[in-house]
Design a protein around this motif. Structure first.
Motif, PDB file in Angstrom:
ATOM      1  N   TRP A 161    -102.579  -3.539  78.339  1.00  0.00           N
ATOM      2  CA  TRP A 161    -101.711  -2.605  77.637  1.00  0.00           C
ATOM      3  C   TRP A 161    -100.779  -1.887  78.608  1.00  0.00           C
ATOM      4  O   TRP A 161     -99.589  -1.706  78.321  1.00  0.00           O
ATOM      5  CB  TRP A 161    -102.548  -1.608  76.851  1.00  0.00           C
ATOM      6  N   LYS A 198     -96.685  -2.083  78.055  1.00  0.00           N
ATOM      7  CA  LYS A 198     -95.877  -0.909  77.717  1.00  0.00           C
ATOM      8  C   LYS A 198     -94.531  -0.894  78.431  1.00  0.00           C
ATOM      9  O   LYS A 198     -93.565  -0.322  77.917  1.00  0.00           O
ATOM     10  CB  LYS A 198     -96.656   0.370  78.045  1.00  0.00           C
ATOM     11  N   HIS A 226     -93.228   0.332  66.608  1.00  0.00           N
ATOM     12  CA  HIS A 226     -93.974  -0.749  65.955  1.00  0.00           C
ATOM     13  C   HIS A 226     -93.092  -1.432  64.924  1.00  0.00           C
ATOM     14  O   HIS A 226     -92.203  -0.807  64.363  1.00  0.00           O
ATOM     15  CB  HIS A 226     -95.236  -0.183  65.285  1.00  0.00           C
ATOM     16  N   ILE A 238     -95.101  -4.250  67.368  1.00  0.00           N
ATOM     17  CA  ILE A 238     -94.958  -4.684  68.749  1.00  0.00           C
ATOM     18  C   ILE A 238     -94.963  -6.202  68.803  1.00  0.00           C
ATOM     19  O   ILE A 238     -95.877  -6.854  68.297  1.00  0.00           O
ATOM     20  CB  ILE A 238     -96.097  -4.102  69.610  1.00  0.00           C
ATOM     21  N   VAL A 297    -102.709  -3.271  69.301  1.00  0.00           N
ATOM     22  CA  VAL A 297    -101.252  -3.288  69.445  1.00  0.00           C
ATOM     23  C   VAL A 297    -100.524  -3.612  68.146  1.00  0.00           C
ATOM     24  O   VAL A 297     -99.346  -3.276  67.983  1.00  0.00           O
ATOM     25  CB  VAL A 297    -100.809  -4.277  70.550  1.00  0.00           C
ATOM     26  N   TYR A 321    -103.684   3.508  67.071  1.00  0.00           N
ATOM     27  CA  TYR A 321    -103.314   2.517  68.084  1.00  0.00           C
ATOM     28  C   TYR A 321    -103.786   3.062  69.437  1.00  0.00           C
ATOM     29  O   TYR A 321    -104.995   3.148  69.672  1.00  0.00           O
ATOM     30  CB  TYR A 321    -101.810   2.272  68.044  1.00  0.00           C
ATOM     31  N   GLU A 322    -102.888   3.417  70.309  1.00  0.00           N
ATOM     32  CA  GLU A 322    -103.286   4.076  71.543  1.00  0.00           C
ATOM     33  C   GLU A 322    -103.986   5.394  71.190  1.00  0.00           C
ATOM     34  O   GLU A 322    -103.670   6.026  70.180  1.00  0.00           O
ATOM     35  CB  GLU A 322    -102.042   4.347  72.392  1.00  0.00           C
TER      36      GLU A 322
END
Length: 462
Positions: free
Chosen positions: A136, A140, A152, A154, A258, A339-340
Motif C-alpha cells: 500500500w 499510494k 476511489h 483505485i 484498496v 479502507y485505510e
C-alpha cells in the motif's frame, strides 16, 4: 438461540412436558405445517463458509423461517469450498452456501464433475481486495489524492509499478483468492487486467490448472478466515475475499483494502444456494420451501433500509456462524466500509440481500461467470453463444424460485412487486458499470469476451 437438529428437540423448547409426536398432531403450531404439499424431507443439513454473506441461512434459522416451512435445519460450517462442494455431491449435506461459480464449474467439469443446480442467489457484492501495508505504501505514490485521501475507485495500474519492482528483484508477487471458480478469483483477475496486469491463464488441456501461465501476479487458493494471517506471515502480498476478512486486516493493522467488488462491478452476483440435481429432483417440495424461507430471510436483512443489520451483526458474530468480532462485521454489514485505517466511507450497498432482485437466479448472472471461465482458460475452447445459454439453463432454476415467490405472495408474506415481472426473460439489462467501462450483455457472451484487452479471445488456444 437455536441449535437443535431434530423436530422434537426444537419443540421441547416451547412445551417440554408434551411429547414431540403429540405436539405435532395436536399443537397449535401444527397448522402451518399441515398442507397438501408436505416436504419430502423435513430434516436438513446445510453447509456454509464463515463469511457474512451466509447471513440468509443464519437469519432463516434464527427467525424461525425454516420451521415455518416445516423444515428442521442444522447449519454446519465447512473447512473450505472444496470440502463443502464434495459433501453436497455425496449427499452428506442437503445443500450449501456456495460460490456462484461452483455449480457452473461442476456442471462443465472444471475440477469436480457433478450436476449442481441453484434456484436462489444469496446476495450481491460483499467482497474486497486488500494489500499489505508495504504494498500500500508503494501504491499510494501512484494514486490521485483529494483532501488528503485516496480517490476511489483505485485502479490496479497503481499496483503495476510494485509488481515490476518485484520482477526486477527476481521475486514473485503472490496474491490469495478463495477458489478457482470463485467470484473473488474473477473479480481480482478483472481488476488486475483492467490495470494492465496479467493474472495468468489456466491450461487444463496441458495439465496446468495453476492459473499462473504467463502471469504477472501469481494467484493461489487460501481459505477466507486464513487470509489475514497468511498475508501477515508474508506468504501473500494481498488477497481477494469476502467480509469480514478485509476489515479484519484493518483492525489488525496489517493491510489496507484498496477496492470493493461494488467498485469493480456494481451490484455483481455473489453466492448461491447450491444443491445436487439429484436432490432437487427427489425433493421438489422441500426445495421450494427452502427457497421460501431464504427469500424471507433476505427480505428481513434489507428491510427498512437495512434497519435490521445491527441485529444481524450480533447473530453473525456468534462462533457457530462467522465468529468474528461484531465491530469487524459491522464495519461493512451496516453500510460502511473502512479502507485505510480511519478512512471509513458510506457504502450502503456493500452487502445487498434482496433489493435489486438480488435473490433471483438470472441466466445472465450465470453467463458472466462462464465468460470469465473462458477468458482465463478454464473453458479451453471457443463455444457458441447458444452453449452459454444452455449451461445457464441447466444450472439456474428460476421456475422453482417463481413457485416459492408465488406462495409467499398468496400467504401475504410478500408482494408481487417484490419480484421480477412475470414475463422477464432471465436476463438483466446490459450494464457498463464495471471499473473499465466495458458493457456486459448476457445475450452476447462472445462479443463481451472479445472486448477484453487481456484474456483469451474466440479462437485463442493455449
Amino acid at each position: 438461540m437455536r441449535h437443535s437438529t431434530l423436530p422434537c428437540s426444537l419443540l421441547k423448547k416451547t412445551l417440554a412436558s408434551v411429547s414431540c409426536a403429540a405436539f405435532l398432531v395436536f399443537g397449535s403450531v401444527a397448522a402451518p405445517f399441515a398442507s397438501a404439499a408436505e416436504p419430502e424431507k423435513a430434516e436438513l443439513k446445510l453447509g456454509f463458509i464463515k463469511l457474512t454473506d451466509m447471513a440468509p441461512l443464519a437469519i432463516a434459522y434464527e427467525k424461525g423461517y425454516f420451521e415455518d416451512e416445516g423444515l428442521y435445519v442444522t447449519l454446519e460450517a465447512q473447512a473450505n469450498w472444496k470440502v463443502l462442494l464434495d459433501r453436497v455431491i455425496t449427499g452428506e449435506l442437503d445443500g450449501a452456501h456456495m460460490l456462484a461459480g461452483q455449480p457452473l464449474g461442476a456442471t462443465i467439469g472444471f475440477g469436480t464433475k457433478a450436476q449442481i443446480v441453484t434456484a436462489f442467489s444469496m446476495d450481491l457484492n460483499g467482497n474486497g481486495i486488500t494489500v499489505s501495508n508495504e504494498v500500500w505504501a508503494e501504491m499510494k505514490e501512484h494514486i490521485p489524492m483529494q483532501d488528503g485521501k485516496p480517490v476511489h475507485p483505485i485502479s490496479a495500474a497503481a499496483l503495476k509499478p510494485v509488481i515490476e519492482r518485484y520482477k526486477a528483484e527476481g521475486k514473485p508477487f503472490n496474491m490469495g483468492m478463495v477458489f478457482p471458480v470463485s467470484t473473488h478469483n474473477y473479480e481480482l483477475r478483472y481488476w488486475l487486467a483492467a490495470g494492465g496486469i496479467n493474472p495468468g491463464y489456466y491450461a487444463p488441456a496441458k495439465g496446468d490448472i495453476s492459473g499462473t501461465l504467463n502471469a504477472d501476479a501469481l494467484l493461489s487458493v487460501t481459505p477466507p478466515p486464513q487470509m489475514p494471517s497468511t498475508m501477515e506471515a508474508g506468504t501473500i502480498s494481498g488477497y481477494s475475499v469476502g467480509e469480514p476478512w478485509n476489515q479484519q486486516a484493518v483492525f489488525k493493522g496489517i493491510g489496507v483494502p484498496v477496492i470493493t467488488d461494488y467498485e469493480i462491478w456494481k451490484n455483481n452476483p455473489e453466492k448461491v444456494l447450491g444443491v445436487s440435481k439429484k436432490w432437487a429432483d427427489a425433493n421438489p417440495k422441500t426445495h421450494k420451501r427452502l427457497v421460501k424461507a431464504l427469500i424471507r430471510a433476505a427480505m428481513w436483512l434489507d428491510e427498512g433500509n437495512n434497519a435490521n443489520r445491527q441485529e444481524a451483526v450480533e447473530i453473525l458474530s456468534r462462533p457457530e456462524y462467522v465468529g468474528a468480532d461484531a465491530k469487524v462485521i459491522a464495519n461493512s454489514m451496516t453500510g460502511t466500509f473502512e479502507y485505510e485505517k480511519g478512512d471509513k466511507r458510506s457504502v450502503p450497498d456493500f452487502n445487498v440481500f434482496f433489493r435489486y432482485n438480488a435473490t433471483y437466479p438470472f441466466y445472465s448472472d450465470a453467463i458472466w461467470y462462464l465468460t470469465q471461465m473462458r477468458r482465463w482458460g478454464q473453458i479451453t475452447e471457443t463455444k457458441p453463444d447458444s452453449w452459454y445459454f444452455d449451461i445457464a439453463k441447466q444450472v439456474y432454476q428460476p421456475a422453482v424460485y417463481r413457485q416459492a415467490a408465488e406462495e409467499l405472495i398468496a400467504e401475504g408474506k410478500a408482494k408481487a412487486s417484490d419480484f421480477p415481472a412475470a414475463d422477464e426473460s432471465g436476463f438483466r439489462a446490459p450494464t457498463h458499470e464495471f471499473i473499465d467501462g466495458l458493457t456486459y450483455d448476457g445475450r452476447k457472451p462472445n462479443a463481451y469476451i472479445e472486448q477484453m484487452k487481456i484474456g483469451l479471445k474466440q479462437d485463442s488456444v493455449l
